[in-house]
Design a protein around this motif. Structure first.
Motif, mmCIF file in Angstrom:
data_model
loop_
_atom_site.group_PDB
_atom_site.id
_atom_site.type_symbol
_atom_site.label_atom_id
_atom_site.label_comp_id
_atom_site.label_asym_id
_atom_site.label_seq_id
_atom_site.Cartn_x
_atom_site.Cartn_y
_atom_site.Cartn_z
ATOM 1 N N MET A 182 6.833 0.157 4.392
ATOM 2 C CA MET A 182 6.613 -1.255 3.731
ATOM 3 C C MET A 182 5.339 -1.991 4.546
ATOM 4 N N THR A 183 4.897 -3.120 3.990
ATOM 5 C CA THR A 183 3.657 -4.071 4.624
ATOM 6 C C THR A 183 4.509 -4.585 5.673
ATOM 7 N N LYS A 184 3.414 -5.070 6.704
ATOM 8 C CA LYS A 184 4.254 -5.821 7.792
ATOM 9 C C LYS A 184 5.267 -6.630 7.412
ATOM 10 N N ASP A 185 5.121 -7.454 6.289
ATOM 11 C CA ASP A 185 6.027 -8.670 6.152
ATOM 12 C C ASP A 185 7.226 -8.078 5.408
ATOM 13 N N ALA A 186 7.054 -6.460 5.086
ATOM 14 C CA ALA A 186 8.538 -5.912 4.558
ATOM 15 C C ALA A 186 8.613 -6.615 3.135
ATOM 16 N N GLN A 187 7.559 -6.949 2.357
ATOM 17 C CA GLN A 187 7.732 -7.318 1.063
ATOM 18 C C GLN A 187 7.254 -6.345 0.022
ATOM 19 N N HIS A 188 6.576 -5.466 0.495
ATOM 20 C CA HIS A 188 5.684 -4.667 -0.425
ATOM 21 C C HIS A 188 5.653 -3.348 0.046
ATOM 22 N N VAL A 189 5.539 -2.289 -0.750
ATOM 23 C CA VAL A 189 5.290 -0.968 -0.266
ATOM 24 C C VAL A 189 3.812 -0.692 0.174
ATOM 25 N N ARG A 190 3.683 -0.206 1.085
ATOM 26 C CA ARG A 190 2.423 -0.219 1.911
ATOM 27 C C ARG A 190 1.252 0.685 1.058
ATOM 28 N N GLY A 191 0.066 0.326 1.100
ATOM 29 C CA GLY A 191 -0.718 1.146 0.628
ATOM 30 C C GLY A 191 -1.187 0.711 -0.901
ATOM 31 N N ALA A 192 -1.910 1.866 -1.328
ATOM 32 C CA ALA A 192 -2.782 1.653 -2.603
ATOM 33 C C ALA A 192 -1.713 1.559 -3.647
ATOM 34 N N THR A 193 -2.260 0.943 -4.800
ATOM 35 C CA THR A 193 -1.350 0.696 -5.899
ATOM 36 C C THR A 193 -1.048 2.112 -6.814
ATOM 37 N N ALA A 194 -1.768 3.168 -6.517
ATOM 38 C CA ALA A 194 -1.560 4.372 -6.911
ATOM 39 C C ALA A 194 0.005 5.056 -6.599
ATOM 40 N N ILE A 195 0.269 4.485 -5.401
ATOM 41 C CA ILE A 195 1.782 4.848 -4.861
ATOM 42 C C ILE A 195 2.865 4.444 -5.995
ATOM 43 N N ARG A 196 2.867 3.416 -6.105
ATOM 44 C CA ARG A 196 3.810 2.668 -7.510
ATOM 45 C C ARG A 196 3.412 3.243 -8.462
ATOM 46 N N GLY A 197 2.149 3.414 -8.942
ATOM 47 C CA GLY A 197 1.663 3.916 -10.430
ATOM 48 C C GLY A 197 2.098 5.487 -10.692
ATOM 49 N N ASN A 198 2.216 6.215 -9.401
ATOM 50 C CA ASN A 198 2.555 7.420 -9.724
ATOM 51 C C ASN A 198 3.688 7.965 -9.403
ATOM 52 N N SER A 199 4.782 6.972 -9.106
ATOM 53 C CA SER A 199 6.276 7.187 -8.861
ATOM 54 C C SER A 199 6.985 7.038 -10.140
ATOM 55 N N ASP A 200 7.841 7.741 -10.287
ATOM 56 C CA ASP A 200 8.871 7.557 -11.299
ATOM 57 C C ASP A 200 9.727 6.299 -10.806
ATOM 58 N N THR A 201 10.004 6.473 -9.856
ATOM 59 C CA THR A 201 11.179 5.630 -9.118
ATOM 60 C C THR A 201 10.501 5.116 -7.772
ATOM 61 N N VAL A 202 10.586 4.032 -7.493
ATOM 62 C CA VAL A 202 10.411 3.405 -6.012
ATOM 63 C C VAL A 202 11.739 2.649 -5.541
ATOM 64 N N ILE A 203 12.152 3.307 -4.608
ATOM 65 C CA ILE A 203 13.407 2.655 -3.938
ATOM 66 C C ILE A 203 12.965 1.942 -2.772
ATOM 67 N N VAL A 204 13.615 0.737 -2.566
ATOM 68 C CA VAL A 204 13.031 -0.184 -1.379
ATOM 69 C C VAL A 204 14.337 -0.439 -0.335
ATOM 70 N N ALA A 205 14.047 -0.079 0.725
ATOM 71 C CA ALA A 205 15.214 -0.359 1.512
ATOM 72 C C ALA A 205 14.919 -1.551 2.521
ATOM 73 N N LYS A 206 15.727 -2.658 2.469
ATOM 74 C CA LYS A 206 15.763 -3.806 3.289
ATOM 75 C C LYS A 206 16.847 -4.064 4.015
ATOM 76 N N LYS A 207 16.649 -4.788 5.038
ATOM 77 C CA LYS A 207 17.892 -5.333 5.951
ATOM 78 C C LYS A 207 18.765 -6.339 5.164
ATOM 79 N N ALA A 208 20.056 -6.029 5.334
ATOM 80 C CA ALA A 208 21.183 -6.900 4.533
ATOM 81 C C ALA A 208 21.229 -8.153 5.551
#
Length: 264
Positions: A182-208
């Motif tokens: 994730m980005t340093k603020d842990a709010q977004h997937v790090r890197g280019a928009t093509a990562i999300r765009g080319n993924s069928d699924t994006v699973i985000v792990a966050k601290k409970a």
């Protein structure tokens, strides 16, 4: 078979229920990005997925055999871009405390094999390693270590790497999972928009909020689920024994579609 579908066939396809490798989480024959901040437990989680699929058993309360009954264990390949020597300790803990995956779970030293998904020859080498195994699931840990891109923010470079993942998924009808950050603020997937765009699924792990971690495919968490409804899974934590464990929090239950609902 004619690869061109009629309008009626497309309508029927759109009405089909999604097929899951792990119910409501990992799609069958899809490309998945699994992102989280460092040290949150991504590799522990991915290893628990790998073991459940290889054993054709449940991943905690989630079925991994929703398509059809399997007569044999299914091959899973876990490609490590770093930390190969130390990873054996995690596997040992999981085998000792859970059902061992035996000969169905395979590990590849991505660094030792020189895997670079931006290099055609290296990509072909990986495919050659996968061919005799015909895997059901391939985990690539991590994107940054295995992709070989000059910049994770370059959409063209990233799209080419995801095209390789899509090619592997298509060749073996398998699910391919990239482990990413994730980005340093842990709010977004790090890197280019093509990562999300080319993924069928994006699973985000966050601290409970208390301890452990949550998994989410909700868009508000920067997750994505192309097919099916989004899910939020709470109650996951890495135990003192060094394995991922699950304890649903009080006040939360999962409905028949595995979406979080409140008791109160």
């Amino acid at each position: 078979m004619n690869p061109a579908l009629t309008a009626q066939e497309m309508l029927q396809k759109s009405q089909q229920a999604p097929q899951w490798l792990i119910e409501d989480l990992l799609p069958v024959a899809g490309v998945v990005t699994f992102a989280g901040e460092p040290g949150i437990g991504k590799s522990f989680t991915a290893l628990s997925w790998a073991t459940a699929v290889a054993n054709d058993s449940y991943w905690f309360d989630w079925n991994t055999a929703s398509m059809e009954p399997f007569q044999e264990r299914r091959n899973v390949v876990y490609v490590l871009g770093e930390g190969f020597a130390q990873f054996g300790k995690r596997v040992e803990s999981l085998d000792r405390l859970r059902e061992p995956a035996g000969n169905s779970l395979h590990f590849v030293d991505g660094a030792g094999q020189g895997i670079n998904l931006s290099n055609p020859a290296s990509t072909q080498k990986l495919i050659g390693l996968l061919e005799p195994l015909n895997p059901e699931l391939v985990i690539l840990d991590t994107f940054s270590a295995l992709a070989g891109v000059k910049s994770e923010n370059d959409n063209a470079e990233v799209a080419k790497v995801y095209a390789v993942a899509q090619r592997i998924s298509s060749m073996f009808s398998c699910t391919v999972v990239f482990i990413h950050h994730m980005t340093k603020d842990a709010q977004h997937v790090r890197g280019a928009t093509a990562i999300r765009g080319n993924s069928d699924t994006v699973i985000v792990a966050k601290k409970a909020s208390q301890s452990g971690l949550t998994l989410s495919t909700y868009a508000k968490d920067d997750g994505k689920q192309r097919d099916g409804e989004p899910v939020l899974i709470e109650g996951l934590f890495v135990s003192s024994d060094g394995i991922l464990d699950f304890d649903p929090p009080m006040g939360r239950v999962y409905d028949d579609d595995l979406r979080v609902t409140s008791r109160g």
